[in-house]
Each structure stands twice: as structure tokens, then as C-alpha cells.
Design an enzyme around this catalytic site. Sequence first.
Site, PDB file in Angstrom:
ATOM      1  N   HIS A  83       0.759  -1.328   0.034  1.00 27.10           N
ATOM      2  CA  HIS A  83      -0.005  -0.021  -0.060  1.00 27.10           C
ATOM      3  C   HIS A  83       0.839   1.230   0.027  1.00 27.10           C
ATOM      4  O   HIS A  83       0.412   2.328   0.686  1.00 27.10           O
ATOM      5  CB  HIS A  83      -0.951  -0.006   1.234  1.00 27.10           C
ATOM      6  CG  HIS A  83      -1.951  -1.204   1.211  1.00 27.10           C
ATOM      7  ND1 HIS A  83      -3.325  -1.122   0.582  1.00 27.10           N
ATOM      8  CD2 HIS A  83      -1.801  -2.270   1.782  1.00 27.10           C
ATOM      9  CE1 HIS A  83      -3.923  -2.281   0.856  1.00 27.10           C
ATOM     10  NE2 HIS A  83      -3.085  -2.884   1.546  1.00 27.10           N
ATOM     11  N   ASN A 156     -10.323  -2.787   2.518  1.00 17.79           N
ATOM     12  CA  ASN A 156      -9.833  -2.878   1.108  1.00 17.79           C
ATOM     13  C   ASN A 156     -11.259  -2.681   0.239  1.00 17.79           C
ATOM     14  O   ASN A 156     -12.178  -2.643   0.682  1.00 17.79           O
ATOM     15  CB  ASN A 156      -9.384  -4.353   0.625  1.00 17.79           C
ATOM     16  CG  ASN A 156      -8.057  -4.145   0.987  1.00 17.79           C
ATOM     17  OD1 ASN A 156      -7.282  -3.252   1.252  1.00 17.79           O
ATOM     18  ND2 ASN A 156      -7.562  -5.566   0.955  1.00 17.79           N
ATOM     19  N   TYR A 370       1.045  -3.753  12.138  1.00 21.10           N
ATOM     20  CA  TYR A 370       0.802  -2.452  11.884  1.00 21.10           C
ATOM     21  C   TYR A 370       1.577  -1.656  12.637  1.00 21.10           C
ATOM     22  O   TYR A 370       2.253  -0.882  12.255  1.00 21.10           O
ATOM     23  CB  TYR A 370      -0.522  -1.984  11.682  1.00 21.10           C
ATOM     24  CG  TYR A 370      -1.598  -2.757  10.345  1.00 21.10           C
ATOM     25  CD1 TYR A 370      -1.591  -4.125  10.429  1.00 21.10           C
ATOM     26  CD2 TYR A 370      -1.943  -1.903   9.567  1.00 21.10           C
ATOM     27  CE1 TYR A 370      -2.076  -4.586   9.389  1.00 21.10           C
ATOM     28  CE2 TYR A 370      -2.375  -2.355   8.179  1.00 21.10           C
ATOM     29  CZ  TYR A 370      -2.596  -3.686   8.283  1.00 21.10           C
ATOM     30  OH  TYR A 370      -3.094  -4.343   7.197  1.00 21.10           O
TER      31      TYR A 370
HETATM   32 FE1  HDE Z   1      -2.437  -4.820   5.555  1.00 21.91          FE
HETATM   33  N1  HDE Z   1      -0.579  -3.975   5.958  1.00 21.91           N
HETATM   34  N2  HDE Z   1      -1.718  -6.459   6.252  1.00 21.91           N
HETATM   35  N3  HDE Z   1      -4.169  -5.790   5.064  1.00 21.91           N
HETATM   36  N4  HDE Z   1      -3.122  -3.056   5.068  1.00 21.91           N
HETATM   37  C1  HDE Z   1      -0.221  -2.634   5.490  1.00 21.91           C
HETATM   38  O1  HDE Z   1       0.837  -1.286   7.342  1.00 21.91           O
HETATM   39  C2  HDE Z   1      -0.771  -6.706   6.849  1.00 21.91           C
HETATM   40  C3  HDE Z   1      -4.498  -7.022   5.232  1.00 21.91           C
HETATM   41  C4  HDE Z   1      -4.424  -2.949   4.261  1.00 21.91           C
HETATM   42  O2  HDE Z   1      -3.116   3.753   3.894  1.00 21.91           O
HETATM   43  C5  HDE Z   1       1.021  -2.475   6.489  1.00 21.91           C
HETATM   44  O3  HDE Z   1       1.125   0.744   7.664  1.00 21.91           O
HETATM   45  C6  HDE Z   1      -0.651  -8.202   7.330  1.00 21.91           C
HETATM   46  C7  HDE Z   1      -6.095  -7.140   4.987  1.00 21.91           C
HETATM   47  C8  HDE Z   1      -4.271  -1.347   4.083  1.00 21.91           C
HETATM   48  O4  HDE Z   1      -1.390   3.310   5.453  1.00 21.91           O
HETATM   49  C9  HDE Z   1       1.483  -3.667   7.201  1.00 21.91           C
HETATM   50  C10 HDE Z   1      -1.787  -8.780   6.874  1.00 21.91           C
HETATM   51  C11 HDE Z   1      -6.392  -5.863   4.604  1.00 21.91           C
HETATM   52  C12 HDE Z   1      -3.164  -0.709   4.171  1.00 21.91           C
HETATM   53  C13 HDE Z   1       0.325  -4.498   6.829  1.00 21.91           C
HETATM   54  C14 HDE Z   1      -2.423  -7.875   5.970  1.00 21.91           C
HETATM   55  C15 HDE Z   1      -5.425  -5.060   4.702  1.00 21.91           C
HETATM   56  C16 HDE Z   1      -2.492  -1.692   4.946  1.00 21.91           C
HETATM   57  C17 HDE Z   1       1.979  -1.731   5.473  1.00 21.91           C
HETATM   58  C18 HDE Z   1      -2.032 -10.151   7.080  1.00 21.91           C
HETATM   59  C19 HDE Z   1      -7.733  -5.323   4.423  1.00 21.91           C
HETATM   60  C20 HDE Z   1      -2.676   0.483   4.043  1.00 21.91           C
HETATM   61  C21 HDE Z   1       2.136  -0.459   6.053  1.00 21.91           C
HETATM   62  C22 HDE Z   1      -2.206 -10.644   8.391  1.00 21.91           C
HETATM   63  C23 HDE Z   1      -8.856  -5.736   5.341  1.00 21.91           C
HETATM   64  C24 HDE Z   1      -2.976   1.523   5.010  1.00 21.91           C
HETATM   65  C25 HDE Z   1       1.237  -0.230   7.121  1.00 21.91           C
HETATM   66  C26 HDE Z   1      -2.535   2.959   4.732  1.00 21.91           C
HETATM   67  C27 HDE Z   1      -0.868  -1.670   5.265  1.00 21.91           C
HETATM   68  C28 HDE Z   1       0.476  -5.836   7.252  1.00 21.91           C
HETATM   69  C29 HDE Z   1      -3.491  -8.042   5.618  1.00 21.91           C
HETATM   70  C30 HDE Z   1      -5.598  -3.539   4.444  1.00 21.91           C
HETATM   71  C31 HDE Z   1       2.993  -4.126   6.671  1.00 21.91           C
HETATM   72  C32 HDE Z   1       0.551  -8.715   8.369  1.00 21.91           C
HETATM   73  C33 HDE Z   1      -6.728  -8.495   5.141  1.00 21.91           C
HETATM   74  C34 HDE Z   1      -5.567  -0.509   3.546  1.00 21.91           C
HETATM   75  O5  HDE Z   1       1.466  -3.538   8.678  1.00 21.91           O
END
Ligand code: HDE
Length: 695
Positions: A83, A156, A370
Site C-alpha cells: 500500500h 480494502n 501494523y
Molecule cells: Fe495490511 N498492511 N496486512 N491488509 N493493509 C499494511 O501497514 C498486513 C490486510 C491494508 O493507507 C502495512 O502501515 C498483514 C488485509 C491497508 O496506510 C503492514 C496482513 C487488509 C493498508 C500490513 C495484512 C489490509 C495496509 C504496510 C495479513 C484488508 C494501508 C504499511 C495478516 C482488510 C494503510 C502499514 C494505509 C498496510 C500488514 C492483510 C489492508 C505491513 C501482516 C486483510 C488498507 O503492516
Amino acid sequence: MKDNIDHKDPAKNMNMTTGSGGETHQRAGDDTATLTTQQGVAISDNQNSLKAGPRGPSLLEDFVLREKINHFDHERIPERIVHARGSAAHGYFELTESLEEYTTAKILTETGKQTPLFTRFSTVAGNKGSKDTPRDVRGFAVKIYTDEGNWDIVGNNMPIFFIQDAMKFPDLVHAVKPEPDRGFPQAASAHDTFWDFVSLSPETMHNVIWLMSDRALPRSLRMMEGFGIHSYRLVNKEGKSTFVRFHWKPVLGVQGTTWDEAVKISGADPDYHRRDLYENIDMGSFPEWEFGVQLFTEEEAEKFPFDHLDATKLIPEELVPVKIVGKMVLNRNPDNFFAETEQVAFCPSHLPPGIDFSNDPLLQGRLFSYLDTQLSRLGSPNFAQIPINAPKCPFANNQQDGHMQMQVPKTRVLYEPQSLDPTRPRESIKRGFESFHEQLDDGVKGRVRAESFADHYSQPRMFYLSQTDIEKAHIANAYTFELGKVDTAHVRTRTLSHLRNIDEDLAKRVADGLGMELPEAATPQAPVQDLDTSKAIQTIGISPKTLKGRLIGILVGKDSSRSEVEKFEQAAKDAGAMVKIIAPGKEAILDDGTRVQADERLAGAPSVFFDAVVSIIMPPVAKKLANDSSALDWFNDAFNHCKAIAYCPATDEHILSKLPVKKDEFVTPLSELDTFIENAKTRLWTREPEVRDLP
Ligand code: HDE
């Protein structure tokens, strides 16, 4: 349309001086702000470094130069791992119906109050500088600054995710990101490693089919649905829990682009979505979403033909309706991209009392990730003090020190229990966050996956069978395109073996498109069910017939009829559309002698930017444009993308006649203004099979 040309020279009003390097620049007068160093020392010359003589070496004592370069050298922070590319806006949340029966959270019980929020939309796979319109999932993250602490709904634009367990997330991301040896492809799932991983992980099949649909190609960030995905809990004052899934529904309706448009947009304007969001908010056309909840009890969940703790499963709206209880309006652009959009730190574990987590194993992993990632991205545990991240309600605790501490606690006491300082904060049983008292079965510790997570094909099958014919064709085309980029034959074959379990017709279309034989179907871990289809998960099928928030391009040139242009402009605006004037040059003189400034030159504004196009030009202009490929593409693409076209006689004679543009009911003369406006509200999808060979 107005004569918007400013012929004044703005530099004339400034206090311009010439520096010793010969450059012209402005010096501070008594009433202007003076440029200073970070220490507040006024700077006398911001153009020349300190030298020993005009041609001599620069001097180390030049603290002005050193400070400027030093700060510049450290301007970048690590981009988000996923993202990374995003755009954001400020706005507010307003509750329209209380959920008091279900929760104690004030944000969901106090109606009519406007609570500030910040929403960031993003692509997932591409880096910070990548394009806005790849085929990808979009992030939809909302930070609501509630009176009881920040609530981040980090979701999402699709209601499900690729994997069921956080353990697999790094693998998924490594597979979709540029391949590590070659560093490409950027922002694309169409490559071997992605399809290798997903074809070996059948749980990904549901999100993959959404990724192959037009939902992965949004027309605008303003036209996307948002989903919290996981089940959360609402907890009321009796301590009773109800499961909930969160939804954002765009008032402008859901709309996608075709793949061909997305590809062309990314070349013509890599900032297409970012610009569209910024411009609309800037001109007061504020995007709005309804906020909805799907509420269900544990007992109801037990009867679902899937496990709601599995994030690869959506809950069909036909099974549990989405109850609309509030709205979000985005009404202010960030003042500074870095300070706000880049530094905002979302975290699904930020929630106020009255809302709680479920045991979804993917969500549980996110609750760790996060906070952890912000430490390396923002560099300090004090990132919550950055204005965009800080709560707007009072907050106080005993955390101390750390990099970039901005607070100056004036106390001896930064610990608890304590008896020295009665002014220091204390825990509150009454107001404090309390986790739902869930009764847990005695389980056996182990690296296991629930049996109820085993059905990987029924919902992708439901998704495919829920689509209109044209959407099915787009999905088959997307699989064919993506697998066409996969060089490893067994990865393509393995993917086809999964498609057979989703739908035989889909598998056959893709196999034919690739010129491949159909392999044996993969062996499902659980029987594939024929679930009821759901219209709510279509894209084209549910796109509204409207011009609200859409954009019409009007091509003009020398001597174009001003009254005709104004007539179309007015009718489009009356229907809620915005209009951009396009001309061969940046300015044009119309038939009444007025000189107008075009919003865009034709060569810089291909018709993929518009929802419908109008051409009002005179024969000499049309003759000239007939030899210009960007003009020919303008009409040809509008036709191929099934859009409405209104043409004048000169356009017809000199341009359309040279092109394979058929005069169907969406290609109309200027005299049929009303028909054009009605057509412009939608697309003529029946045209698509005539212009594109879809599998
Ligand atoms: Fe994320 N995800 N994600 N994700 N995600 C990040 O956090 C992560 C997941 C989502 O505009 C990171 O600040 C893991 C699902 C959005 O700043 C990180 C897992 C969904 C955004 C991270 C998931 C998301 C992130 C990267 C599986 C939808 C952007 C930078 C367990 C519900 C937020 C940050 C923004 C961002 C990890 C799965 C949505 C690396 C480990 C499911 C919208 O922490």
C-alpha cells in the site's frame, strides 16, 4: 466555459532583485515572512554558498548550506511495504441511526454528530511512485478521531482477502512484488511468481477472481466500495456481543474501467486517481459514502455455509442485509502530502470501547503487524504524536522518552501505582476498554487450520456466476492476459485446474484464449457448493445510470460555435457532470471572437479521461485533425470503450468517416443533445463484442 486567460504578468507585483549569480528572485519586504535556518537565524542569500572568492572553494563554516543540504539528504522515509502508493483526504463521519442495542461505542450511538476523519486509498503492490491504475486491490483505510480514541477501519475495496492465516502474508507479498532477482514487474500481478504462489494456495482463488474483475480497475477512488473484511464484534452495555462486518457504499455508485482504458490511462496520467480525488474535493464536489453494517449472532453464523472467521469468505448481502447507519464525507484535501498522507499510520487494533476483534486468524496477525511496521517506517514509538496520528480527544499515559519525543511531561511520576502526584492519569473501570468475555473451548495447541476453512471454490464460483455476461467476458479476458504473461507452463496448467472447480465455462474460455488443453480439475478439499448468486457483487451490473461526478470532454477549435459549446456544457452540468474543454492548442478563438483557454490540449487528454465526448469543430480544424493520430485515437478509443459520442458535421465528414466507428445509437449528431446526455450516463456494452475479441 469562460474566458479564463489572465494576461497580467504576476512577476510585476513582486519585489524582484538580481542576485550575484545573475538569477532573479524575491527578497522579503517588511511585511513578508523572512526565510530562516531551523534555529531561527534570518538568511540573507539563499542562492549562493559561502566561498573563498568568486571562483574559490566552498567553506565548511557555511552552516546555511550545510543545514539545507543535510535536511534534504534525509527527506525520505521508508515507503510502506504494501500500500505504498496512496492518496488521502480529510472529512467527517456522521451516524444517522444509533446502534445502542449492540454497542456502547459513542461513535455508533450518538447520531447527528460530525466526527473528523482521515481516509487513505491505496494500491497494494506498486511502489510509491507507481501508477494509479494497475490491476490491483485498493486499500480503503479510515481513521476516525472519535471522542473515545481513534478508530481505524483498515479495509480494502474488496470484501475478502487472499489468505486465511497471517503466517502466509509475507509469502503472498513477496510473490506479487517485483521478482527479487530482476526487480520487475512493477505494480503487476501478471508474472510467474504471483501465479505460482496463488496456484499452490487454493485459498487465494476467491480474491484472485475479484482481482480479475473490473473491481480491480476502479473508474475513480470516489466510485469504490470499502469493506472492513473481517468480522469484528460490537459489545453492548450488558456485555453481549454481536458480530459485525463494516461496509462503505459510494453515493456515486460502483464503477470500473475496461482493461484497455486502464492501460492507456496509466500512460497518459499515472496520477489519474490522485488527481481526480484532489480536483473534485478542490472544486467542492465532495465524495460521500454510506456506512453500513452486517450484524449477526454466533447462532446465525453457525448456519452460514462457510466460516465467517475465514477472511476469504464474504457474507452475501442477500443472507445478511447491509444496514445503513451513517455516512462519510471527504471535504478537505491534505495541506501537505508528506506530513499527512505519508505519515498517517493506520492499525486495525485502534478501536474504541464497545467494538472488539473476532478470532479471525488473519486479523489477529494484523493486530501485531501494523504497529510493528510503523516503527521502522516512522522511526520512533512516538509516531502517535505526529498531528495526523494523534487522537483529538484528551490522552495521557506514562510512556516516556524515545526518539523525537514532542511532549514535555512536567512530573516526577511516570509510573503506576503511585501516590506522589494526584494529578496524574489513572485507569478507569468505567470508561476503559474491556475485551469481550469470550468463553473459550479448551483447545489443543498446534499449527492447525480449521476444517471449516477448507472450502476454497464455492464462493469464487458464486462470484463468477453472479456476474453479467460482459463481466464474465472481462474476467475470462483478465485471466487470459495474466496467464499469458506467465512463462512457466506448469503454473498456467495448475491455475486452469483450479478454474475447472470454479466454473467449467470459465476454465474453457481461458484455456482457449491461451491455446492450451484443459488439465484435470484440482482435487477440492471440501465439496464445491452451488450457492445462491448475489447481484450486489457485480460491477457493471450495478453501475448506476448517472452523470453525477462523471466527466465530459468537449473538443473545440478555431471558430467553434460558442452557443453550441455552451449548450452542451450546460446540459452536462445540469445532469451533474463536470466538463473539460479540449482543443488542439492551449487556447482557441471561438466564432464570436472570444478567446478561451482549454483545460487540456488534445494531445494531452486522450478520451480515456472522459465518460463521454463531444466534438464541435469547423471543417478546417477537422481536416487538420484527420491527419493527427491523437485526434483519431480520441474518437476511436471513445468508440471502443463503448462511450457516447456527439459529433458535428465536420467531425463526421473528415474524421469519423476515416475510422471504423459505426453510427450506433450511442454515436449521435449534435442536434440530438438529450439523447447524448441520456447515453452519456452509461456505456453501450453491447458494442464491446464488436470491437474486441473477448474470450
Ligand atoms: Fe495490511 N498492511 N496486512 N491488509 N493493509 C499494511 O501497514 C498486513 C490486510 C491494508 O493507507 C502495512 O502501515 C498483514 C488485509 C491497508 O496506510 C503492514 C496482513 C487488509 C493498508 C500490513 C495484512 C489490509 C495496509 C504496510 C495479513 C484488508 C494501508 C504499511 C495478516 C482488510 C494503510 C502499514 C494505509 C498496510 C500488514 C492483510 C489492508 C505491513 C501482516 C486483510 C488498507 O503492516
